[in-house]
Design a protein around this motif. Structure first.
Motif, mmCIF file in Angstrom:
data_model
loop_
_atom_site.group_PDB
_atom_site.id
_atom_site.type_symbol
_atom_site.label_atom_id
_atom_site.label_comp_id
_atom_site.label_asym_id
_atom_site.label_seq_id
_atom_site.Cartn_x
_atom_site.Cartn_y
_atom_site.Cartn_z
ATOM 1 N N GLY A 30 0.806 -1.137 -0.142
ATOM 2 C CA GLY A 30 -0.214 0.005 0.030
ATOM 3 C C GLY A 30 0.905 1.232 -0.143
ATOM 4 O O GLY A 30 0.305 2.350 -0.297
ATOM 5 N N LEU A 31 2.202 1.216 0.280
ATOM 6 C CA LEU A 31 2.977 2.155 0.127
ATOM 7 C C LEU A 31 3.692 2.573 -1.311
ATOM 8 O O LEU A 31 4.143 1.343 -1.793
ATOM 9 C CB LEU A 31 4.117 2.289 1.334
ATOM 10 C CG LEU A 31 3.352 2.379 2.665
ATOM 11 C CD1 LEU A 31 4.818 2.225 3.666
ATOM 12 C CD2 LEU A 31 2.832 3.697 2.854
ATOM 13 N N PRO A 32 3.850 3.579 -1.954
ATOM 14 C CA PRO A 32 4.568 3.659 -3.100
ATOM 15 C C PRO A 32 6.259 3.420 -2.915
ATOM 16 O O PRO A 32 6.604 3.471 -1.880
ATOM 17 C CB PRO A 32 4.262 5.108 -3.500
ATOM 18 C CG PRO A 32 3.105 5.523 -2.509
ATOM 19 C CD PRO A 32 3.121 4.884 -1.608
ATOM 20 N N GLY A 135 0.491 -7.179 10.974
ATOM 21 C CA GLY A 135 1.152 -6.064 10.340
ATOM 22 C C GLY A 135 0.346 -5.121 9.629
ATOM 23 O O GLY A 135 0.778 -4.765 8.302
ATOM 24 N N VAL A 136 -0.694 -4.672 10.118
ATOM 25 C CA VAL A 136 -1.816 -3.926 9.514
ATOM 26 C C VAL A 136 -1.990 -2.657 10.194
ATOM 27 O O VAL A 136 -2.121 -2.838 11.539
ATOM 28 C CB VAL A 136 -3.037 -4.299 8.736
ATOM 29 C CG1 VAL A 136 -2.613 -5.708 7.736
ATOM 30 C CG2 VAL A 136 -3.972 -5.013 10.125
ATOM 31 N N PRO A 137 -2.616 -1.195 9.888
ATOM 32 C CA PRO A 137 -2.981 -0.650 10.679
ATOM 33 C C PRO A 137 -4.319 -0.806 11.206
ATOM 34 O O PRO A 137 -4.946 -1.742 11.023
ATOM 35 C CB PRO A 137 -2.988 0.754 9.950
ATOM 36 C CG PRO A 137 -2.440 0.537 8.613
ATOM 37 C CD PRO A 137 -2.587 -1.034 8.582
ATOM 38 N N GLY A 169 -8.308 -0.133 3.069
ATOM 39 C CA GLY A 169 -8.208 -1.559 3.386
ATOM 40 C C GLY A 169 -7.775 -2.588 2.489
ATOM 41 O O GLY A 169 -8.196 -3.730 2.449
ATOM 42 N N GLU A 170 -7.301 -2.147 1.119
ATOM 43 C CA GLU A 170 -6.745 -2.776 0.078
ATOM 44 C C GLU A 170 -5.813 -3.929 0.690
ATOM 45 O O GLU A 170 -5.933 -5.166 0.041
ATOM 46 C CB GLU A 170 -6.450 -1.986 -1.163
ATOM 47 C CG GLU A 170 -6.093 -2.775 -2.308
ATOM 48 C CD GLU A 170 -5.444 -1.997 -3.346
ATOM 49 O OE1 GLU A 170 -4.921 -2.552 -4.494
ATOM 50 O OE2 GLU A 170 -5.187 -0.794 -3.179
ATOM 51 N N HIS A 171 -5.107 -3.650 1.331
ATOM 52 C CA HIS A 171 -4.197 -4.472 1.857
ATOM 53 C C HIS A 171 -4.094 -4.787 3.327
ATOM 54 O O HIS A 171 -3.199 -5.378 4.000
ATOM 55 C CB HIS A 171 -2.544 -3.922 1.535
ATOM 56 C CG HIS A 171 -2.351 -3.458 0.165
ATOM 57 N ND1 HIS A 171 -2.354 -4.352 -0.856
ATOM 58 C CD2 HIS A 171 -2.302 -2.260 -0.532
ATOM 59 C CE1 HIS A 171 -2.227 -3.687 -1.978
ATOM 60 N NE2 HIS A 171 -2.038 -2.502 -1.779
ATOM 61 N N GLY A 172 -5.230 -4.841 3.864
ATOM 62 C CA GLY A 172 -5.365 -4.942 5.167
ATOM 63 C C GLY A 172 -5.591 -3.884 6.108
ATOM 64 O O GLY A 172 -4.785 -2.804 6.223
ATOM 65 N N LEU A 215 -10.838 -6.484 8.526
ATOM 66 C CA LEU A 215 -11.387 -7.096 9.624
ATOM 67 C C LEU A 215 -12.162 -6.407 10.794
ATOM 68 O O LEU A 215 -11.205 -5.459 11.402
ATOM 69 C CB LEU A 215 -10.120 -7.868 10.070
ATOM 70 C CG LEU A 215 -10.590 -8.884 11.349
ATOM 71 C CD1 LEU A 215 -11.656 -9.937 11.138
ATOM 72 C CD2 LEU A 215 -9.239 -9.410 12.018
ATOM 73 N N VAL A 216 -13.204 -6.232 10.916
ATOM 74 C CA VAL A 216 -13.870 -5.774 12.116
ATOM 75 C C VAL A 216 -13.761 -6.752 13.472
ATOM 76 O O VAL A 216 -14.205 -7.767 13.550
ATOM 77 C CB VAL A 216 -15.343 -5.642 11.634
ATOM 78 C CG1 VAL A 216 -16.314 -4.817 13.098
ATOM 79 C CG2 VAL A 216 -15.669 -4.765 10.424
#
Length: 325
Positions: A30-32, A135-137, A169-172, A215-216
Motif C-alpha cells: 500500500g506504500l509507493p 502487520g496492518v494499521p 483496506g486494500e492491503h489489510g 477485519l472488524v
C-alpha cells in the motif's frame, strides 16, 4: 513481488525468520516504492531487528492516516496478551489470508471477529495486538462519534467512514469497535426516530457486501444484546474467560518484567500468589502489580536520596502483592 524483492535486498543483513519477513512485506503493501525507499533509508539506521522495522513502517502508515483526521487508540503497554494462546493461533491463521496467493484458492480475509467476555479479561488488548501481529494499521471506530445532529448527517458520517476503510483496506486494515453491544442499545427502538436501526442496517450491509480486506474486531460484554442478524456477519465469536492458573502466571510475568526486571519467586510463593488471585481479571492483575510497584517506590523515597532513587531497583515480596490484593 517487487516489494518483496526490495525488502529482501534491504534486510539481507538483519537476522530474520520467514514469518517475520512475511509480516514486514505485508506491512509495506500500500506504500509507493518511492516512499518505501526513503522510509527504509531512515529506518535501517535505527533498527536492529525485523520487529523494529515492522513497528517503524506501521508507525509511518498510522501517521499518514492521522493526517486524514483518523483517530487511533493507544499502543498496548505489554508485548502480548498472556494466556490467550488459542486466540493468537486464530489471528495467525487470519493473517496468512492476506497473502496474495490466498485469492488464487478463492480464500478471503475474514470479515469480522467478536471477542466476548467479562470486562477486564484482555479483549481490548487482544484487538490492539491483533493488528500489530498481522502487520496492518488499526482504526478505532467511535459509534457515538459517528452520530450527527440529524439522521442525514449520521448516515453521511458512517458512509464516509466506511468509504475511508474500504480505500485504506486494500492491503489489510483492522476496524476496532470497543463495547460494541452498547452501540446497538437502541437497535429495536424508535426513540431516536429509527436512526440507530438505519445506521446498524448500513453497517450490516457493508460487512456483507464489502470486498476490501477490512477485519472488524468488536469487543462485547453481553452478546445477547446484539441482534442475531448482526452476529451472523462475524466469522468468529471467541469467548475470553477469566484466566486459569497457567494464564495468571503468564500475565504476572508480563507485568512483573515491566516494573521488577529479573524478579522471580519460589515455587511455593508462586502457588500461593496464584491461589490468592483466583478470581482476578488480567486488568486487575495489572493494577495489582502496578500498585505494588508504587508502594515500593514510595518506601524507597523515605529512605534514599534523589540520586539513589533511579538507581536502586524496587524490592518486593509475595506478601507485598497479597497486601495490595
Amino acid at each position: 513481488i517487487t516489494i518483496q524483492n526490495f525488502v529482501n535486498n534491504c534486510c539481507d543483513r538483519i537476522p530474520n525468520s520467514i514469518h517475520k519477513f512475511e509480516t514486514l512485506v505485508r506491512t509495506c503493501l500500500g506504500l509507493p516504492m518511492g516512499e518505501l525507499e526513503m522510509l527504509f533509508s531512515h529506518l535501517l539506521g535505527l533498527s536492529h531487528s525485523l520487529e523494529e522495522l515492522i513497528d517503524g513502517v506501521l508507525a509511518y502508515k498510522k501517521n499518514k492516516l492521522k493526517n486524514q483526521g483518523i483517530e487511533f487508540i493507544s499502543e498496548p503497554d505489554v508485548p502480548q496478551a498472556g494466556g490467550l494462546d488459542l486466540l493468537e493461533n486464530i489471528l495467525e491463521r487470519a493473517a496468512v489470508l492476506l497473502k496474495p496467493e490466498a485469492k488464487q484458492h478463492n480464500l478471503s480475509f475474514p470479515k469480522g471477529m467478536i471477542l466476548w467476555g467479562p470486562p477486564g479479561t484482555g479483549k481490548s488488548l487482544s484487538a490492539k495486538l491483533a493488528a500489530k501481529k498481522m502487520g496492518v494499521p488499526m482504526v478505532a471506530a467511535d459509534w457515538a462519534g459517528l452520530r450527527g445532529t440529524t439522521a442525514y448527517e449520521s448516515r453521511k458520517n458512517l458512509r464516509e467512514f466506511l468509504q475511508f476503510c474500504d480505500a485504506n483496506g486494500e492491503h489489510g486494515l483492522v476496524l476496532y469497535f470497543d463495547d460494541f453491544d452498547k452501540g446497538f442499545a437502541g437497535f429495536d427502538s424508535d426513540n431516536d426516530g429509527g436512526v440507530s436501526r438505519q445506521l446498524a442496517g448500513k453497517l450490516l450491509t457493508w460487512m456483507q457486501e464489502r470486498t476490501s480486506q477490512v477485519l472488524v474486531m468488536a469487543t462485547v460484554n453481553r452478546l445477547e444484546f446484539l441482534p442475531p442478524e448482526l452476529v451472523r456477519r462475524f466469522d468468529e465469536i471467541i469467548f475470553v474467560d477469566l484466566p486459569h492458573a497457567g494464564a495468571r502466571y503468564e500475565i504476572f510475568k508480563l507485568h512483573l518484567a515491566k516494573y521488577f526486571p529479573g524478579l522471580d519467586f519460589s515455587e511455593k510463593d508462586w502457588w500461593r500468589l496464584l491461589r490468592e488471585t483466583k478470581l482476578l481479571t488480567p486488568a486487575e492483575i495489572a493494577l495489582m502489580v502496578r500498585k505494588t510497584a508504587e508502594n515500593a517506590f514510595y518506601w524507597n523515597t523515605q529512605e534514599l536520596s534523589s540520586d539513589e532513587l533511579g538507581e536502586k531497583p524496587l524490592s518486593v515480596t509475595v506478601r507485598d502483592f497479597l497486601e495490595v490484593r
